[in-house]
Structures are given as structure tokens and as C-alpha cells.
Scaffold this active site. Sequence first.
Site, PDB file in Angstrom:
ATOM      1  N   PHE A  71     -15.304   2.636   7.585  1.00 28.46           N
ATOM      2  CA  PHE A  71     -13.854   3.066   7.081  1.00 28.46           C
ATOM      3  C   PHE A  71     -13.849   3.066   5.465  1.00 28.46           C
ATOM      4  O   PHE A  71     -12.664   3.335   5.200  1.00 28.46           O
ATOM      5  CB  PHE A  71     -12.956   2.028   7.742  1.00 28.46           C
ATOM      6  CG  PHE A  71     -13.090   0.729   7.563  1.00 28.46           C
ATOM      7  CD1 PHE A  71     -12.739   0.138   6.332  1.00 28.46           C
ATOM      8  CD2 PHE A  71     -13.600   0.054   8.543  1.00 28.46           C
ATOM      9  CE1 PHE A  71     -12.765  -1.310   6.309  1.00 28.46           C
ATOM     10  CE2 PHE A  71     -13.695  -1.403   8.275  1.00 28.46           C
ATOM     11  CZ  PHE A  71     -13.393  -2.183   6.998  1.00 28.46           C
ATOM     12  N   GLU A  84      -8.909 -10.881  -7.626  1.00 25.23           N
ATOM     13  CA  GLU A  84      -8.031  -9.593  -7.414  1.00 25.23           C
ATOM     14  C   GLU A  84      -6.987  -9.605  -8.332  1.00 25.23           C
ATOM     15  O   GLU A  84      -6.645  -8.608  -9.113  1.00 25.23           O
ATOM     16  CB  GLU A  84      -7.459  -9.577  -5.931  1.00 25.23           C
ATOM     17  CG  GLU A  84      -8.384  -9.534  -5.015  1.00 25.23           C
ATOM     18  CD  GLU A  84      -8.096  -9.716  -3.508  1.00 25.23           C
ATOM     19  OE1 GLU A  84      -6.858 -10.100  -3.398  1.00 25.23           O
ATOM     20  OE2 GLU A  84      -8.993  -9.614  -2.582  1.00 25.23           O
ATOM     21  N   LYS A  89       0.888  -1.150   0.141  1.00 23.03           N
ATOM     22  CA  LYS A  89       0.153  -0.134  -0.041  1.00 23.03           C
ATOM     23  C   LYS A  89       0.854   1.233  -0.030  1.00 23.03           C
ATOM     24  O   LYS A  89       2.197   1.217   0.250  1.00 23.03           O
ATOM     25  CB  LYS A  89      -0.991  -0.229   1.128  1.00 23.03           C
ATOM     26  CG  LYS A  89      -1.836  -1.313   1.146  1.00 23.03           C
ATOM     27  CD  LYS A  89      -2.925  -1.255   2.398  1.00 23.03           C
ATOM     28  CE  LYS A  89      -3.472  -2.506   2.477  1.00 23.03           C
ATOM     29  NZ  LYS A  89      -4.625  -2.494   3.581  1.00 23.03           N
ATOM     30  N   TYR A 124     -12.126  -3.333  -2.835  1.00 25.03           N
ATOM     31  CA  TYR A 124     -12.411  -3.549  -1.477  1.00 25.03           C
ATOM     32  C   TYR A 124     -13.972  -3.295  -1.636  1.00 25.03           C
ATOM     33  O   TYR A 124     -14.630  -3.067  -0.665  1.00 25.03           O
ATOM     34  CB  TYR A 124     -11.966  -2.062  -0.869  1.00 25.03           C
ATOM     35  CG  TYR A 124     -10.603  -2.345  -0.293  1.00 25.03           C
ATOM     36  CD1 TYR A 124     -10.243  -3.657   0.490  1.00 25.03           C
ATOM     37  CD2 TYR A 124      -9.582  -1.173  -0.690  1.00 25.03           C
ATOM     38  CE1 TYR A 124      -8.923  -3.504   0.960  1.00 25.03           C
ATOM     39  CE2 TYR A 124      -8.315  -1.417   0.104  1.00 25.03           C
ATOM     40  CZ  TYR A 124      -7.904  -2.519   0.582  1.00 25.03           C
ATOM     41  OH  TYR A 124      -6.668  -2.986   1.254  1.00 25.03           O
ATOM     42  N   THR A 176      -4.952  -8.007  10.647  1.00 28.06           N
ATOM     43  CA  THR A 176      -5.444  -6.685  10.230  1.00 28.06           C
ATOM     44  C   THR A 176      -4.787  -5.705  10.812  1.00 28.06           C
ATOM     45  O   THR A 176      -4.358  -4.622  10.313  1.00 28.06           O
ATOM     46  CB  THR A 176      -7.007  -6.845   9.951  1.00 28.06           C
ATOM     47  OG1 THR A 176      -7.309  -7.866   9.187  1.00 28.06           O
ATOM     48  CG2 THR A 176      -7.487  -5.355   9.057  1.00 28.06           C
ATOM     49  N   ARG A 202       3.235  -7.011   8.980  1.00 30.36           N
ATOM     50  CA  ARG A 202       2.439  -5.844   9.695  1.00 30.36           C
ATOM     51  C   ARG A 202       2.924  -5.608  11.207  1.00 30.36           C
ATOM     52  O   ARG A 202       3.052  -4.712  11.744  1.00 30.36           O
ATOM     53  CB  ARG A 202       0.912  -6.065   9.588  1.00 30.36           C
ATOM     54  CG  ARG A 202       0.114  -5.791   8.410  1.00 30.36           C
ATOM     55  CD  ARG A 202      -1.182  -6.255   8.322  1.00 30.36           C
ATOM     56  NE  ARG A 202      -1.881  -6.029   7.087  1.00 30.36           N
ATOM     57  CZ  ARG A 202      -2.928  -6.445   6.796  1.00 30.36           C
ATOM     58  NH1 ARG A 202      -3.442  -7.598   7.389  1.00 30.36           N
ATOM     59  NH2 ARG A 202      -3.517  -6.122   5.662  1.00 30.36           N
ATOM     60  N   HIS A 235      -1.745  -5.708   1.435  1.00 28.19           N
ATOM     61  CA  HIS A 235      -2.863  -6.480   1.298  1.00 28.19           C
ATOM     62  C   HIS A 235      -2.443  -7.794   0.679  1.00 28.19           C
ATOM     63  O   HIS A 235      -1.420  -7.938  -0.105  1.00 28.19           O
ATOM     64  CB  HIS A 235      -3.826  -5.750   0.228  1.00 28.19           C
ATOM     65  CG  HIS A 235      -4.859  -6.564  -0.359  1.00 28.19           C
ATOM     66  ND1 HIS A 235      -5.925  -6.658   0.451  1.00 28.19           N
ATOM     67  CD2 HIS A 235      -4.657  -7.480  -1.269  1.00 28.19           C
ATOM     68  CE1 HIS A 235      -6.730  -7.577  -0.275  1.00 28.19           C
ATOM     69  NE2 HIS A 235      -6.133  -8.057  -1.214  1.00 28.19           N
ATOM     70  N   ASN A 287      -1.844  -0.318   7.318  1.00 25.60           N
ATOM     71  CA  ASN A 287      -1.083  -1.498   7.457  1.00 25.60           C
ATOM     72  C   ASN A 287      -0.400  -2.243   6.413  1.00 25.60           C
ATOM     73  O   ASN A 287      -0.278  -3.285   6.468  1.00 25.60           O
ATOM     74  CB  ASN A 287      -2.161  -2.373   8.204  1.00 25.60           C
ATOM     75  CG  ASN A 287      -3.315  -2.765   7.047  1.00 25.60           C
ATOM     76  OD1 ASN A 287      -3.289  -2.388   5.833  1.00 25.60           O
ATOM     77  ND2 ASN A 287      -4.331  -3.560   7.591  1.00 25.60           N
ATOM     78  N   ARG A 319      -1.085 -14.836   3.767  1.00 24.48           N
ATOM     79  CA  ARG A 319      -1.805 -14.078   4.989  1.00 24.48           C
ATOM     80  C   ARG A 319      -0.907 -14.442   6.314  1.00 24.48           C
ATOM     81  O   ARG A 319      -1.041 -13.440   7.177  1.00 24.48           O
ATOM     82  CB  ARG A 319      -3.068 -14.730   5.036  1.00 24.48           C
ATOM     83  CG  ARG A 319      -3.979 -14.391   4.064  1.00 24.48           C
ATOM     84  CD  ARG A 319      -4.574 -12.926   3.826  1.00 24.48           C
ATOM     85  NE  ARG A 319      -5.681 -12.804   4.801  1.00 24.48           N
ATOM     86  CZ  ARG A 319      -6.301 -11.883   5.100  1.00 24.48           C
ATOM     87  NH1 ARG A 319      -5.995 -10.633   4.225  1.00 24.48           N
ATOM     88  NH2 ARG A 319      -7.091 -11.729   6.049  1.00 24.48           N
TER      89      ARG A 319
HETATM   90  P1  DAT Z   1      -7.251  -7.382   5.629  1.00 27.01           P
HETATM   91  O1  DAT Z   1      -6.522  -6.310   5.073  1.00 27.01           O
HETATM   92  O2  DAT Z   1      -6.284  -8.014   6.772  1.00 27.01           O
HETATM   93  O3  DAT Z   1      -7.912  -8.687   4.641  1.00 27.01           O
HETATM   94  P2  DAT Z   1      -9.761  -6.617   5.843  1.00 27.01           P
HETATM   95  O4  DAT Z   1     -10.250  -7.323   4.475  1.00 27.01           O
HETATM   96  O5  DAT Z   1     -10.836  -6.755   6.977  1.00 27.01           O
HETATM   97  O6  DAT Z   1      -8.635  -6.650   6.260  1.00 27.01           O
HETATM   98  O7  DAT Z   1     -10.172  -4.957   5.515  1.00 27.01           O
HETATM   99  C1  DAT Z   1      -9.726  -4.417   4.541  1.00 27.01           C
HETATM  100  C2  DAT Z   1      -8.747  -3.200   5.052  1.00 27.01           C
HETATM  101  O8  DAT Z   1      -9.719  -2.253   5.436  1.00 27.01           O
HETATM  102  C3  DAT Z   1      -7.680  -3.448   5.938  1.00 27.01           C
HETATM  103  O9  DAT Z   1      -6.363  -3.866   5.547  1.00 27.01           O
HETATM  104  C4  DAT Z   1      -7.534  -2.143   6.637  1.00 27.01           C
HETATM  105  C5  DAT Z   1      -8.902  -1.365   6.418  1.00 27.01           C
HETATM  106  N1  DAT Z   1      -9.718  -1.637   7.896  1.00 27.01           N
HETATM  107  C6  DAT Z   1     -10.323  -2.710   8.433  1.00 27.01           C
HETATM  108  N2  DAT Z   1     -10.823  -2.736   9.465  1.00 27.01           N
HETATM  109  C7  DAT Z   1     -10.685  -1.422   9.722  1.00 27.01           C
HETATM  110  C8  DAT Z   1     -11.049  -0.550  10.780  1.00 27.01           C
HETATM  111  N3  DAT Z   1     -11.720  -1.053  11.857  1.00 27.01           N
HETATM  112  N4  DAT Z   1     -10.695   0.882  10.685  1.00 27.01           N
HETATM  113  C9  DAT Z   1     -10.052   1.436   9.591  1.00 27.01           C
HETATM  114  N5  DAT Z   1      -9.576   0.691   8.772  1.00 27.01           N
HETATM  115  C10 DAT Z   1     -10.113  -0.721   8.808  1.00 27.01           C
HETATM  116 MG    MG Z   2      -9.224  -8.524   3.454  1.00 31.28          MG
END
Ligand code: DAT
Ligand code: MG
Length: 151
Positions: free
Chosen positions: A59, A128, A11, A51, A93, A104, A117, A114, A87
Site C-alpha cells: 500500500f 517525525e 491527513k 512513511y 489503524t 477514527r 496520523h 483514516n 494513539r
Molecule cells: P497507523 O497510522 O495507525 O500508525 P501504520 O503505521 O500501520 O498505521 O500504517 C500507516 C498508514 O498506512 C495507515 O494510517 C494507513 C495506511 N495503511 C496501513 N495498513 C494499510 C492497509 N492494509 N491497506 C491500506 N493502507 C494501509
Molecule cells: Mg504508524
Amino acid sequence: SNDERTFIAIKPDGVARGLVGEIISRFQRKGYTLVGLKQVVPSKDLAESHYEEHKERPFFSGLVSFITSGPVVAMVWEGKGSIAMARAMIGATNPLASAPGTIRGDFGVDVGRNIIHGSDSADSAKREIALWFKSCELLTEVVRSSNLYVP
Ligand code: DAT
Ligand code: MG
């Protein structure tokens, strides 16, 4: 199987902080093969599609503006168990909950920054990879004949 592929994106925060080489190195040392690589500032459309599953989350708009805020390094990595292993190497996350030793866990503290991805399933990986890469941008067949390197 040996040809399992996953989509990984560094990212804008990871790119800006100079972590591209470190992250690529980790996947290479694990034994995975880089079959696609490009740097791109994602369009809003691309970010929203990527996303899509989070579009109702509070968010979402912040996430889309963050991911479109600068260059992202998009990659496809290939190898046995690459989806789940990537992963695991990435960590939880929320970087504050990610174990030290994960990407991370080693480099971040903020869920909104973070670093990286990784696809979360075979279906996500397929979707993707197709979203970010044209098939002509990916190696069609990874040559594994080198006697110097046997993954
Ligand atoms: P991951 O990236 O571990 O697959 P995810 O798919 O649940 O996580 O969420 C996608 C992204 O969204 C994540 O990398 C960061 C952001 N995100 C997730 N939960 C969040 C939150 N509670 N507040 C802010 N950003 C968040
Ligand atoms: Mg995800």
C-alpha cells in the site's frame, strides 16, 4: 514528564471533511498544549521519509499519493503521556476496528482514509517532529503560569 511531545497530522481527508477544529478541540480538552501548527501539502520526499518504515508494503505508493494529494495539518502536542494517549484517542489503524469515541472510530470507515496520523513511540515522535518542523517553528518553552489554565 510534562514536556513529552508527539507529532500529529490531520491527513488530506480529515482536512477536506472539515474535521480540523473537532480534532484540535479534542486534544485541547484532554489537557494537551499545541506547540507547533502548520498546514502544508507534503512533497513526495517528505511523505516517503515520513512513511519510510512501510516502503516495502503493497500500500506504500497509494499511501504516499494520498498523503501528498492535498493540505495536511501538521501539529506538535505537548503534555504528560501525550504519545500513547494520542494513539488511544486516535484509535486503531483500521477505522472499522476503532472503538466509537476515538477519532477514527467516530469519523471514518476506510483504512486508506483514516483521517489522522500520530507518532507510535518516543523515537518516532522525535524523528517525525524533526522531519516536519524546524525548531524555530515550535514553542521553546510552554508557559504554564496562567492561573486560569492549569493542565
Ligand atoms: P497507523 O497510522 O495507525 O500508525 P501504520 O503505521 O500501520 O498505521 O500504517 C500507516 C498508514 O498506512 C495507515 O494510517 C494507513 C495506511 N495503511 C496501513 N495498513 C494499510 C492497509 N492494509 N491497506 C491500506 N493502507 C494501509
Ligand atoms: Mg504508524
